[in-house]
Enzyme design. Structure first.
Site, mmCIF file in Angstrom:
data_model
loop_
_atom_site.group_PDB
_atom_site.id
_atom_site.type_symbol
_atom_site.label_atom_id
_atom_site.label_comp_id
_atom_site.label_asym_id
_atom_site.label_seq_id
_atom_site.Cartn_x
_atom_site.Cartn_y
_atom_site.Cartn_z
ATOM 1 N N ASP A 212 0.775 -1.202 0.031
ATOM 2 C CA ASP A 212 -0.124 -0.025 0.193
ATOM 3 C C ASP A 212 0.779 1.230 0.118
ATOM 4 O OD1 ASP A 212 -2.796 1.059 0.181
ATOM 5 O OD2 ASP A 212 -2.026 2.043 2.229
ATOM 6 N N GLU A 265 1.651 -0.512 -5.000
ATOM 7 C CA GLU A 265 0.662 0.422 -5.459
ATOM 8 C C GLU A 265 1.548 1.732 -5.514
ATOM 9 O OE1 GLU A 265 -1.741 2.542 -2.534
ATOM 10 O OE2 GLU A 265 -3.060 2.830 -4.008
HETATM 11 O O1 TEU Z 1 -4.533 4.241 -1.776
HETATM 12 C C1 TEU Z 1 -3.761 5.448 -2.106
HETATM 13 C C2 TEU Z 1 -4.263 6.117 -3.033
HETATM 14 O O2 TEU Z 1 -4.965 5.558 -3.677
HETATM 15 C C3 TEU Z 1 -4.267 7.475 -3.208
HETATM 16 O O3 TEU Z 1 -4.359 7.964 -1.865
HETATM 17 C C4 TEU Z 1 -2.949 7.710 -3.623
HETATM 18 O O4 TEU Z 1 -1.843 7.012 -2.855
HETATM 19 C C5 TEU Z 1 -2.718 9.447 -3.363
HETATM 20 O O5 TEU Z 1 -3.429 10.052 -3.921
HETATM 21 C C6 TEU Z 1 -1.157 9.700 -3.709
HETATM 22 O O6 TEU Z 1 -1.138 9.966 -5.095
HETATM 23 C C7 TEU Z 1 -4.368 3.078 -0.611
HETATM 24 C C8 TEU Z 1 -5.338 2.098 -0.573
HETATM 25 O O7 TEU Z 1 -5.534 1.533 -1.988
HETATM 26 C C9 TEU Z 1 -6.553 2.915 -0.200
HETATM 27 O O8 TEU Z 1 -7.826 2.223 -0.182
HETATM 28 C C10 TEU Z 1 -6.379 3.548 1.047
HETATM 29 O O9 TEU Z 1 -7.543 4.180 1.518
HETATM 30 C C11 TEU Z 1 -5.123 4.355 1.085
HETATM 31 O O10 TEU Z 1 -4.122 3.670 0.579
HETATM 32 C C12 TEU Z 1 -4.650 4.256 2.578
HETATM 33 O O11 TEU Z 1 -4.309 3.222 3.103
#
Ligand code: TEU
Length: 549
Positions: A212, A265
């Site tokens: 994540d 991710e």
């Molecule tokens: O998601 C992170 C995310 O999708 C965005 O917040 C991105 O990291 C940010 O806009 C930076 O560009 C992950 C999970 O997939 C999500 O479901 C969670 O809510 C989040 O992290 C926090 O753990």
């Protein structure tokens, strides 16, 4: 798809299915999806033709952020089941030829995690607080946040605490919700804790980890204001020090048999920065979000595919292809709108007119496109059924913290997390396999009545259904030696057409234009996303072909 007996690691060309456990299948009738439900549907996933599951967090959590706020990384939340059930699922999956990837959330934990509770109770400067980012506020009385960082869900990224004597105290950092304090990855105790968590799950047979917010762990020293960082990475992400962490993790997983892997991710638009996480001694794969964000447009998609392939070639990593997940508007809806792009500005797109039939046609074509591209492919639960985003959720039922934290501007992600429809013609469409009438309603009880035609039972065995297209596509993908990992080559085509080959006389043609185009000569159709009419490939349709060069 390479032969599993080959020396190539499985993750270089796998088809991986994302399970969001809360909404996948309820095995005990309490209205919440659980591990019993996943286990009951393993035959469904085998028949779908995927090689592995990625299971979103199933750990102990208050569910302040759908499970991405973890209070115990080594145990299963009772709402989802038990650790013994998780181990049984992993073993049963292996017996059926399915690998399991679990979600790892190292950037932050839940504010109910024992270590954070201890930090709140401890004094400024204590070892307990050094596990997180606690800082005194700025300005008179420390009443201003320590810097100008904004949380991704909205508002300041800092939450003020109250000391034991009732006076306002230090602030702590949370890049997401206040219920998700960021770990301090400069602290060796945090690093060793997560190495222990990795081993805990590797010892239980998991085949990999989805990391994540991979680029967020290390923050710029001194936590400087973000203002004035123009052109440099945001001080809360993509810092050089993060790569040392992933090199140490890679050493750990390489010490286990069975090609254990990572998928990052990584919302990183710069291909060169993105590729640095995929170097041979770091992470094996990462989600390729530029394709997900791209418009349904041949030139844009061709550019994204080329940029993806060249960035991954720099480090010898296989690309991944993904169209939706638990954070993004389902692509049947995206592709059914006039603006078919995606980004986190959901509020600007919410409620725009959607042509579900058009979006469905394009989603079918996009499935065959992504199944045919080099590398591995991800399917988000419900994509195989052609589900669309549920937008008309009563605001009082919304649970995504973005709704509250954005000041009721961004209606968030609940619309792509609606419990799946399995059978029947009435809600909750077989979502619960409990004692029947005593079943509680689904935790998010907003399935559209029209999903009666998109249940797994309605589509299974139905010629031309979304599910049967996914089954046929994944079956062919596994059988075709030239699909999965390996080269591709573009062929000259009309501006609105994508036309490329894979080894073994395989060819994929996608017509993204408004009019039919002629099918290639000396080519035999293997599978099409829609009917082929008189030697023509209709608009918004993809076809796989066997052809002679
Ligand atoms: O998601 C992170 C995310 O999708 C965005 O917040 C991105 O990291 C940010 O806009 C930076 O560009 C992950 C999970 O997939 C999500 O479901 C969670 O809510 C989040 O992290 C926090 O753990």
């Amino acid at each position: 798809m390479q032969d599993p007996t080959e020396s190539e690691p499985w993750w270089r060309g796998a088809a991986i299915f994302q399970v969001y456990p809360r909404s996948f299948m309820d095995g005990n009738g309490d209205g919440t999806g659980d591990i019993a439900g996943i286990r009951s549907r393993l035959p469904y996933l085998v028949e779908l033709g995927v090689d592995a599951l990625w299971i979103s967090p199933w750990y102990v959590s208050p569910l302040a952020d759908g499970g991405y706020d973890i209070a115990d990384y080594r145990d299963i939340d009772p709402a989802f089941g038990t650790l013994a059930e998780a181990e049984a699922l992993i073993a049963e999956g292996h017996d059926l030829g399915l690998r399991t990837i679990v979600d790892l959330v190292p950037n932050h934990c839940s504010d109910q995690h024992p270590w954070f509770r201890a930090a709140l109770a401890a004094d400024p400067g204590s070892a307990e607080r050094a596990l997180f980012h606690f800082r005194p506020g700025r300005g008179p009385g420390g009443d201003l946040p320590p810097n100008d960082w904004q949380a991704h869900f909205g508002g300041s990224a800092w939450q003020r605490t109250t000391d034991a004597d009732g006076r306002p105290g230090e602030w702590y950092l949370h890049m997401f919700a206040p219920e998700q304090p960021d770990w301090n990855w400069d602290n060796p105790a945090v690093r060793s804790e997560f190495e222990s968590v990795l081993r805990f799950w590797l010892d239980r047979g998991v085949d990999g980890f989805r990391i994540d917010v991979t680029d967020h762990l290390v923050k710029e020293q001194g936590l400087p204001d973000s203002a004035g960082h123009h052109g440099r990475p945001d001080p809360w992400r993509d810092q050089e020090g993060v790569h040392e962490i992933y090199r140490s993790w890679r050493t750990i997983t390489d010490g286990y048999p069975g090609e254990r892997m990572f998928v990052a991710e990584l919302w990183e638009n710069n291909p060169a920065r993105f590729a640095r996480y995929l170097r041979a001694d770091e992470l094996q794969t990462a989600f390729n979000f530029p394709l997900l964000k791209s418009a349904w447009d041949a030139a844009e998609l061709r550019g994204v595919i080329d940029d993806t392939l060249s960035a991954h070639a720099l480090v010898g990593a296989p690309p991944t292809w993904v169209l939706s997940n638990h954070d993004t508007t389902r692509h049947v809806t995206r592709y059914g709108r006039a603006d078919t792009t995606y980004d986190f500005d959901r509020a600007g797109r919410f409620g725009r007119p959607v042509d579900v039939d058009l979006g469905t046609r394009r989603a079918r074509a996009a499935a065959l496109l992504t199944f045919a591209l080099p590398g591995s492919v991800y399917v988000y639960q419900g994509d195989e059924l052609g589900l669309w985003e549920v937008e008309d959720i009563p605001d009082e039922l919304r649970q995504d913290p973005t709704w509250l934290r954005s000041g009721h501007v961004d209606r968030g992600r609940d619309g792509c997390r609606v419990p799946l429809p399995w059978s029947g013609t009435e809600r909750p469409f077989g979502f619960s396999a409990g004692p029947g009438d005593a079943d509680a309603p689904p935790w998010l009880d907003v399935q559209p009545a029209a999903w009666k035609d998109r249940t797994a039972a309605a589509e299974s065995g139905a010629p031309g259904s979304h599910l049967e297209l996914y089954r046929a596509g994944l079956r062919l993908r596994r059988a075709e030696p030239g699909l999965g990992d390996g080269p591709m080559g573009w062929l000259p085509s009309a501006p609105d057409v994508l036309d490329f080959t894979r080894p073994g006389g395989f060819r994929c043609v996608v017509n993204l234009g408004p009019s039919p185009v002629a099918l290639p000569e000396r080519a035999e159709p293997l599978l099409a996303s829609g009917p082929l009419e008189g030697g023509l490939l209709p608009s918004d349709t993809a076809v796989w072909l066997r052809w002679e060069e």
